[in-house]
Write a protein that holds these residues in place. Structure first.
Motif, short mmCIF file in Angstrom:
data_model
loop_
_atom_site.label_atom_id
_atom_site.label_comp_id
_atom_site.label_asym_id
_atom_site.label_seq_id
_atom_site.Cartn_x
_atom_site.Cartn_y
_atom_site.Cartn_z
N UNK A 152 0.84 -1.20 0.00
CA UNK A 152 0.00 0.00 0.00
C UNK A 152 0.88 1.25 0.00
N UNK A 153 0.51 2.19 -0.85
CA UNK A 153 1.20 3.48 -0.91
C UNK A 153 0.27 4.50 -0.25
N UNK A 154 0.80 5.23 0.71
CA UNK A 154 0.02 6.22 1.46
C UNK A 154 0.32 7.60 0.88
N UNK A 155 -0.71 8.45 0.80
CA UNK A 155 -0.56 9.75 0.14
C UNK A 155 -0.74 10.90 1.11
N UNK A 156 0.19 11.86 1.01
CA UNK A 156 0.16 13.08 1.83
C UNK A 156 0.70 14.23 1.00
N UNK A 157 0.24 15.43 1.30
CA UNK A 157 0.77 16.62 0.62
C UNK A 157 2.01 17.14 1.32
N UNK A 158 2.13 16.86 2.62
CA UNK A 158 3.32 17.29 3.36
C UNK A 158 3.42 16.44 4.62
N UNK A 159 4.57 16.54 5.27
CA UNK A 159 4.76 15.79 6.50
C UNK A 159 6.02 14.98 6.46
N UNK A 160 6.22 14.21 7.49
CA UNK A 160 7.40 13.39 7.64
C UNK A 160 7.29 12.17 6.72
N UNK A 161 8.35 11.88 6.01
CA UNK A 161 8.39 10.72 5.13
C UNK A 161 9.45 9.77 5.68
#
Length: 175
Positions: A152-161
């Motif tokens: 699963x690939x999780x999607x975010x516009x910003x934040x800790x990777x």
């Protein structure tokens, strides 16, 4: 690909996110033509699969096939790449990957932290339309084996990777 957080745009689609990689190994002495290749998509958090992606691409060998994604009623559904007429020669192994164009974030239907996964499950494998040189359809019970499950690939516009290292496994289909 390894499970990770993918950076997406708040206002534009993010193209060509890799969801699944695998290999198809052709056993036997006959070439095989694949005409249909179904892939199951699952979202966790998204209102439905189409809220997360509107199109998917299958790259197999040197060929590329695209399909629109119109799974609006469920968080799981199948996209079938069809009219492929893709030939695998006897004894060959070809690599494939499934990519998706990820929609921009839409509060309530596709939110920060939602994920998408692609897989060729046993059920999808059963529906692969493939025939040998004599025009005989390959059957699931004796001539098609294996599955391939993407992370699963999780999607975010910003934040800790961050990523977690795990033992890699290789998915291979046998035809």
């Amino acid at each position: 690909p390894e499970e990770e957080v993918v950076s997406v745009d708040e206002t534009d689609n993010t193209d060509d996110v890799v969801l699944l990689k695998g290999k198809i190994k052709l056993d036997g002495e006959s070439d095989v033509t694949i005409d249909e290749f179904p892939v199951m998509f699952t979202t966790v958090g998204g209102a439905n699969v189409s809220a997360v992606t509107g199109s998917a691409t299958l790259k197999i060998g040197d060929e590329e096939y695209s399909e629109s994604v119109s799974i609006t009623g469920d968080t799981t559904g199948t996209v079938t790449f069809d009219n492929m007429d893709f030939v695998i020669e006897a004894g060959d192994t070809v690599e494939f990957e499934v990519l998706a164009d990820i929609n921009d974030i839409e509060a309530g239907s596709f939110d920060e932290g939602d994920s998408l996964q692609a897989a060729v499950t046993a059920l999808a494998r059963y529906d692969i339309d493939a025939e040998d040189e004599e025009g005989d359809q390959l059957t699931d019970s004796t001539e098609k084996t294996g599955t391939s499950l993407g992370n699963a690939q999780t999607f975010r516009t910003s934040g800790l990777n961050y990523s977690v290292s795990t033992k890699k496994t290789e998915s291979v289909f046998n035809l």
